[in-house]
Design a protein around this motif. Structure first.
Motif, mmCIF file in Angstrom:
data_model
loop_
_atom_site.group_PDB
_atom_site.id
_atom_site.type_symbol
_atom_site.label_atom_id
_atom_site.label_comp_id
_atom_site.label_asym_id
_atom_site.label_seq_id
_atom_site.Cartn_x
_atom_site.Cartn_y
_atom_site.Cartn_z
ATOM 1 N N GLU A 32 0.830 -1.205 0.000
ATOM 2 C CA GLU A 32 0.000 0.000 0.000
ATOM 3 C C GLU A 32 0.865 1.255 0.000
ATOM 4 O OE1 GLU A 32 -3.664 2.121 2.436
ATOM 5 O OE2 GLU A 32 -2.959 0.157 3.081
ATOM 6 N N ARG A 33 1.943 1.226 0.763
ATOM 7 C CA ARG A 33 2.852 2.374 0.820
ATOM 8 C C ARG A 33 3.459 2.651 -0.551
ATOM 9 N NH1 ARG A 33 8.111 4.056 2.187
ATOM 10 N NH2 ARG A 33 9.034 2.002 2.137
ATOM 11 N N ALA A 34 3.839 1.592 -1.262
ATOM 12 C CA ALA A 34 4.402 1.762 -2.601
ATOM 13 C C ALA A 34 3.367 2.338 -3.561
ATOM 14 C CB ALA A 34 4.920 0.419 -3.116
ATOM 15 N N GLU A 35 2.146 1.845 -3.475
ATOM 16 C CA GLU A 35 1.079 2.356 -4.340
ATOM 17 C C GLU A 35 0.797 3.827 -4.052
ATOM 18 O OE1 GLU A 35 -2.171 -0.300 -3.619
ATOM 19 O OE2 GLU A 35 -1.312 -1.894 -4.852
ATOM 20 N N LEU A 36 0.766 4.192 -2.780
ATOM 21 C CA LEU A 36 0.535 5.590 -2.420
ATOM 22 C C LEU A 36 1.694 6.472 -2.880
ATOM 23 C CD1 LEU A 36 -1.016 5.182 1.132
ATOM 24 C CD2 LEU A 36 -2.180 5.919 -0.951
ATOM 25 N N GLY A 37 2.887 5.956 -2.820
ATOM 26 C CA GLY A 37 4.040 6.705 -3.315
ATOM 27 C C GLY A 37 3.931 6.961 -4.808
ATOM 28 N N ASP A 38 3.487 5.945 -5.545
ATOM 29 C CA ASP A 38 3.288 6.112 -6.987
ATOM 30 C C ASP A 38 2.224 7.170 -7.269
ATOM 31 O OD1 ASP A 38 5.174 4.161 -7.429
ATOM 32 O OD2 ASP A 38 3.715 2.578 -7.878
ATOM 33 N N GLU A 39 1.121 7.115 -6.527
ATOM 34 C CA GLU A 39 0.058 8.101 -6.701
ATOM 35 C C GLU A 39 0.565 9.508 -6.403
ATOM 36 O OE1 GLU A 39 -3.586 7.225 -4.632
ATOM 37 O OE2 GLU A 39 -3.511 5.129 -5.261
ATOM 38 N N ARG A 40 1.348 9.643 -5.349
ATOM 39 C CA ARG A 40 1.907 10.938 -4.982
ATOM 40 C C ARG A 40 2.781 11.481 -6.114
ATOM 41 N NH1 ARG A 40 5.999 9.793 -1.259
ATOM 42 N NH2 ARG A 40 7.185 9.605 -3.159
ATOM 43 N N ASP A 41 3.608 10.619 -6.705
ATOM 44 C CA ASP A 41 4.483 11.052 -7.789
ATOM 45 C C ASP A 41 3.685 11.510 -9.009
ATOM 46 O OD1 ASP A 41 6.601 10.421 -6.147
ATOM 47 O OD2 ASP A 41 7.038 8.504 -7.128
ATOM 48 N N VAL A 42 2.620 10.809 -9.328
ATOM 49 C CA VAL A 42 1.773 11.200 -10.458
ATOM 50 C C VAL A 42 1.127 12.560 -10.172
ATOM 51 C CG1 VAL A 42 -0.367 10.645 -11.699
ATOM 52 C CG2 VAL A 42 1.338 8.862 -11.286
ATOM 53 N N LEU A 43 0.639 12.738 -8.958
ATOM 54 C CA LEU A 43 0.021 14.021 -8.605
ATOM 55 C C LEU A 43 1.032 15.161 -8.657
ATOM 56 C CD1 LEU A 43 -2.314 12.898 -5.700
ATOM 57 C CD2 LEU A 43 -3.008 13.713 -7.961
ATOM 58 N N LYS A 44 2.236 14.917 -8.203
ATOM 59 C CA LYS A 44 3.272 15.947 -8.261
ATOM 60 C C LYS A 44 3.535 16.357 -9.706
ATOM 61 C CE LYS A 44 6.401 15.296 -4.358
ATOM 62 N NZ LYS A 44 7.707 14.726 -4.001
ATOM 63 N N ARG A 45 3.680 15.370 -10.588
ATOM 64 C CA ARG A 45 3.929 15.673 -12.001
ATOM 65 C C ARG A 45 2.755 16.425 -12.606
ATOM 66 N NH1 ARG A 45 4.905 10.069 -12.927
ATOM 67 N NH2 ARG A 45 6.654 9.600 -11.597
ATOM 68 N N SER A 46 1.550 16.043 -12.224
ATOM 69 C CA SER A 46 0.362 16.715 -12.743
ATOM 70 C C SER A 46 0.334 18.176 -12.330
ATOM 71 C CB SER A 46 -0.907 16.024 -12.242
ATOM 72 O OG SER A 46 -0.963 14.700 -12.704
ATOM 73 N N VAL A 47 0.678 18.453 -11.094
ATOM 74 C CA VAL A 47 0.693 19.827 -10.608
ATOM 75 C C VAL A 47 1.737 20.646 -11.369
ATOM 76 C CG1 VAL A 47 1.262 21.288 -8.616
ATOM 77 C CG2 VAL A 47 -0.249 19.323 -8.339
ATOM 78 N N VAL A 48 2.901 20.080 -11.591
ATOM 79 C CA VAL A 48 3.947 20.786 -12.331
ATOM 80 C C VAL A 48 3.452 21.131 -13.729
ATOM 81 C CG1 VAL A 48 6.233 20.526 -13.390
ATOM 82 C CG2 VAL A 48 5.875 19.849 -11.006
ATOM 83 N N LEU A 49 2.846 20.163 -14.413
ATOM 84 C CA LEU A 49 2.330 20.423 -15.754
ATOM 85 C C LEU A 49 1.223 21.471 -15.730
ATOM 86 C CD1 LEU A 49 2.242 16.791 -17.182
ATOM 87 C CD2 LEU A 49 3.852 18.616 -17.773
#
Length: 57
Positions: A32-49
Motif C-alpha cells: 500500500e505504501r508503494a502504491e501511495l508513493g506512486d500516486e503521490r508522484d503522479v500528482l506531483k507531475r500533474s501539478v507541475v504540468l
C-alpha cells in the motif's frame, strides 16, 4: 510438569502464528505504501504540468 510443557508449547504455537500474521500485514502495508508513493508522484507531475500550462510555458 506436563501442563507447564503443554502451556509452553501452546504459547510457542501462538507466537509462530502471530509472527506469520505480522509478516502478512507488513507485506500488505509495504504494498500500500508503494502504491501511495506512486500516486503521490503522479500528482506531483500533474501539478507541475498544470502550473506550467497556467503560466503559459
Amino acid at each position: 510438569m506436563a501442563t507447564a510443557e503443554a502451556g509452553l508449547a501452546r504459547l510457542r504455537r501462538e507466537k509462530a502464528e502471530l509472527v506469520k500474521q505480522h509478516a502478512k500485514e507488513q507485506a500488505a502495508w509495504e504494498k500500500e505504501r508503494a502504491e501511495l508513493g506512486d500516486e503521490r508522484d503522479v500528482l506531483k507531475r500533474s501539478v507541475v504540468l498544470w502550473v506550467k500550462e497556467a503560466m503559459g510555458r
